[in-house]
Design a protein around this motif. Sequence first.
Motif, PDB file in Angstrom:
ATOM      1  N   ARG A   3       0.835  -1.197   0.000  1.00 31.37           N
ATOM      2  CA  ARG A   3       0.000   0.000   0.000  1.00 31.37           C
ATOM      3  C   ARG A   3       0.867   1.243   0.000  1.00 31.37           C
ATOM      4  O   ARG A   3       0.524   2.262  -0.623  1.00 31.37           O
ATOM      5  CB  ARG A   3      -0.937  -0.025   1.204  1.00 31.37           C
ATOM      6  CG  ARG A   3      -2.059   1.009   1.104  1.00 31.37           C
ATOM      7  CD  ARG A   3      -2.982   0.911   2.322  1.00 31.37           C
ATOM      8  NE  ARG A   3      -4.090   1.837   2.202  1.00 31.37           N
ATOM      9  CZ  ARG A   3      -5.245   1.547   1.640  1.00 31.37           C
ATOM     10  NH1 ARG A   3      -5.439   0.333   1.134  1.00 31.37           N
ATOM     11  NH2 ARG A   3      -6.218   2.439   1.566  1.00 31.37           N
ATOM     12  N   ALA A   4       2.022   1.188   0.706  1.00 30.68           N
ATOM     13  CA  ALA A   4       2.918   2.342   0.753  1.00 30.68           C
ATOM     14  C   ALA A   4       3.462   2.693  -0.631  1.00 30.68           C
ATOM     15  O   ALA A   4       3.705   3.858  -0.933  1.00 30.68           O
ATOM     16  CB  ALA A   4       4.070   2.060   1.725  1.00 30.68           C
ATOM     17  N   LEU A   5       3.658   1.669  -1.470  1.00 29.29           N
ATOM     18  CA  LEU A   5       4.141   1.931  -2.836  1.00 29.29           C
ATOM     19  C   LEU A   5       3.143   2.757  -3.634  1.00 29.29           C
ATOM     20  O   LEU A   5       3.526   3.470  -4.563  1.00 29.29           O
ATOM     21  CB  LEU A   5       4.407   0.602  -3.558  1.00 29.29           C
ATOM     22  CG  LEU A   5       5.576  -0.237  -3.048  1.00 29.29           C
ATOM     23  CD1 LEU A   5       5.603  -1.577  -3.761  1.00 29.29           C
ATOM     24  CD2 LEU A   5       6.899   0.497  -3.256  1.00 29.29           C
ATOM     25  N   LEU A   6       1.851   2.655  -3.290  1.00 29.36           N
ATOM     26  CA  LEU A   6       0.817   3.374  -4.027  1.00 29.36           C
ATOM     27  C   LEU A   6       0.558   4.760  -3.457  1.00 29.36           C
ATOM     28  O   LEU A   6      -0.022   5.608  -4.142  1.00 29.36           O
ATOM     29  CB  LEU A   6      -0.490   2.577  -4.010  1.00 29.36           C
ATOM     30  CG  LEU A   6      -0.434   1.138  -4.515  1.00 29.36           C
ATOM     31  CD1 LEU A   6      -1.820   0.505  -4.447  1.00 29.36           C
ATOM     32  CD2 LEU A   6       0.116   1.071  -5.928  1.00 29.36           C
ATOM     33  N   THR A   7       0.959   4.986  -2.221  1.00 28.96           N
ATOM     34  CA  THR A   7       0.580   6.227  -1.550  1.00 28.96           C
ATOM     35  C   THR A   7       1.749   7.169  -1.294  1.00 28.96           C
ATOM     36  O   THR A   7       1.545   8.378  -1.214  1.00 28.96           O
ATOM     37  CB  THR A   7      -0.095   5.911  -0.208  1.00 28.96           C
ATOM     38  OG1 THR A   7       0.796   5.129   0.601  1.00 28.96           O
ATOM     39  CG2 THR A   7      -1.378   5.128  -0.432  1.00 28.96           C
ATOM     40  N   SER A   8       2.960   6.638  -1.166  1.00 29.29           N
ATOM     41  CA  SER A   8       4.108   7.459  -0.792  1.00 29.29           C
ATOM     42  C   SER A   8       5.016   7.680  -1.996  1.00 29.29           C
ATOM     43  O   SER A   8       5.064   6.850  -2.907  1.00 29.29           O
ATOM     44  CB  SER A   8       4.910   6.779   0.328  1.00 29.29           C
ATOM     45  OG  SER A   8       4.074   6.469   1.410  1.00 29.29           O
ATOM     46  N   PRO A   9       5.748   8.793  -2.010  1.00 34.03           N
ATOM     47  CA  PRO A   9       6.746   8.989  -3.069  1.00 34.03           C
ATOM     48  C   PRO A   9       7.736   7.828  -3.077  1.00 34.03           C
ATOM     49  O   PRO A   9       8.181   7.367  -2.024  1.00 34.03           O
ATOM     50  CB  PRO A   9       7.427  10.303  -2.655  1.00 34.03           C
ATOM     51  CG  PRO A   9       6.415  11.008  -1.808  1.00 34.03           C
ATOM     52  CD  PRO A   9       5.671   9.935  -1.080  1.00 34.03           C
ATOM     53  N   ILE A  10       8.077   7.362  -4.258  1.00 35.60           N
ATOM     54  CA  ILE A  10       8.916   6.173  -4.387  1.00 35.60           C
ATOM     55  C   ILE A  10      10.207   6.541  -5.115  1.00 35.60           C
ATOM     56  O   ILE A  10      10.189   7.268  -6.117  1.00 35.60           O
ATOM     57  CB  ILE A  10       8.163   5.050  -5.135  1.00 35.60           C
ATOM     58  CG1 ILE A  10       9.016   3.782  -5.229  1.00 35.60           C
ATOM     59  CG2 ILE A  10       7.699   5.498  -6.491  1.00 35.60           C
ATOM     60  CD1 ILE A  10       8.246   2.586  -5.766  1.00 35.60           C
ATOM     61  N   SER A  11      11.327   6.075  -4.600  1.00 41.13           N
ATOM     62  CA  SER A  11      12.604   6.370  -5.241  1.00 41.13           C
ATOM     63  C   SER A  11      12.716   5.629  -6.562  1.00 41.13           C
ATOM     64  O   SER A  11      12.058   4.598  -6.773  1.00 41.13           O
ATOM     65  CB  SER A  11      13.757   5.975  -4.322  1.00 41.13           C
ATOM     66  OG  SER A  11      13.813   4.560  -4.182  1.00 41.13           O
TER      67      SER A  11
END
Length: 573
Positions: A3-11
């Motif tokens: 879920r974090a991959l969809l909601t947070s900025p990803i390097s």
Amino acid sequence: MIRALLTSPISQSKAIFVLVILTLLVTLPGLASLSVLDRDEARYAQASVQMAESGDYLNIRFQDEARNKKPAGIYWLQVAAIKTFSAPETRNIWVQRLPSVLGALLAVLATYFAGAKLIGRQAGFIGAVTLALSMMMIFEGHIAKTDAVLCAMGALCFSAIAHIRTETAGLSLWKARPAVWIFWVALGFSILIKGPVIPTLVALSMGTLLLWERRGYGMRQFVNIPAIAACFIIFLPWAIAIGIETNGAFFTESLGHDLGGKMVSAQESHPGPFGYHLALLSVTFWPGSIFLLPAFALAIRTVGRSGHKTSDLAKAVRLCLAWILPYWILIEVMPTKLPHYSLPVFPALALLVGMVFTHLVAIKDFKILRFINGSLFLIVSAGLLYGLVYAQAVFSGTGLPTSLLLTLCLAGVLALLAGFAIWSNAIQLSFLSAGLCAIILNITAYGVILPSLTSLRLTDQLEAGFREYNIPLPREGGPLVQAINFTEPSLVYRFGKDIRLGDQIDLNSPETWRVGQLFILDTLHKKGAALERLRDAKNAQGACLDLRFSVEGLNYSRGDTVDLRVLEIVPCD
């Protein structure tokens, strides 16, 4: 974490790692266990094997017939894979599918880099995930044909254009940015893979942008002499050589008959009405198709706002639409229709999905379109699940194991969750559920169900029968095999190029009736007409036949039930 991959900025490094793992996760299952497919994959695979066996890397042949349809690029890639990981005589089809896996991987990564430049890393990542999970991309990544690699070359060209449009300061005719080199090199390789398809797509897109925007946005940078020369160096030597070798026959057949014929009339029994590709998009682009209607609505709204026409987002959307719409109209107008024709524009479609995903997360919008898309998604998902259950139950011979049924039920629950979530604007939950549904369904389909459909794997059953009865295959020095009316190209791939098919067999020739040679006969084809012809010819030659074994199943290329008999010519007592 997911879920974090969809909601947070990803390097960028994390995004690339996830995309590589995801693409391999959905393309590798079944790569070795899935039988070579009739008819196109078998033809490509056999032509590549013959190229590897003969050492003739110029001419493309299927048996003794010149295959003047597509350039040599994909055959060279398959030969390189054979030489690196296997040998021609082993017929390891997974090896010849590796270029398609790499093509799918490259297409996904190129889409990510294009999206990161156009609409931001998060939206670009969502778009790349959408492409990686799309049904047509996964299918083409599993088979030894041109289209996954062609999509990769198109995605590289698209990504290069995306980067150049945001860097309007040019260099010179002799010095170019890396994106210019990527564009021209990818374009050159695309020609070597499938001729003018990607150049046509690029020309339509650039022409549309120039008419639409009335300005180039850095397009002059593509006029770079060394990069253009590199493009021609990639494909021109082979084009000149094959033209000389065949006295121009390759181009007459490839451009005139194969490509030109498809442009003016329905070829290879593949007609379709205008709107064929649009009607299939809910399936071919599944599961990303759950966001398509809101994506196009947002795209139209973005380019239609008078105060935002010069914004970076409007420029990005115009590029995506210019990449999609003119080419789409072209393939809809063409009389010949095949589902994979739309694949080169999937990267742009996927980025529109990435854009609308980030929009819907922030703003509750497009309620009616979300309802329609969610409903279509559920209908398609139900159809896919039913198709897999039916295929396993009817064609596998083992029924439907409980573990497999529970797995498919889990995929169904996730599909329902995705549909209900998009109705309620729970966008992240919808995307996550649809993605997990696609992962489970594709791994199960390609890794478990499709390889187990023995009733459809007729050539594999024939090969297994030969080995069970200790009959050497023709490619292993065995007797001549003559397939009278079951003439699928997979027979050539498995048995070797010396097998005779259909019209290659002269039943009135004494050479056809030498003791020890074998016939493969479908007794059900055309109500047994071939069986009567064989009996008449046998009696005329004074020969005798002995049934070695038989195979029953469904020829999926024709949709016919078959009863294949393997008959050996034996001395008459």
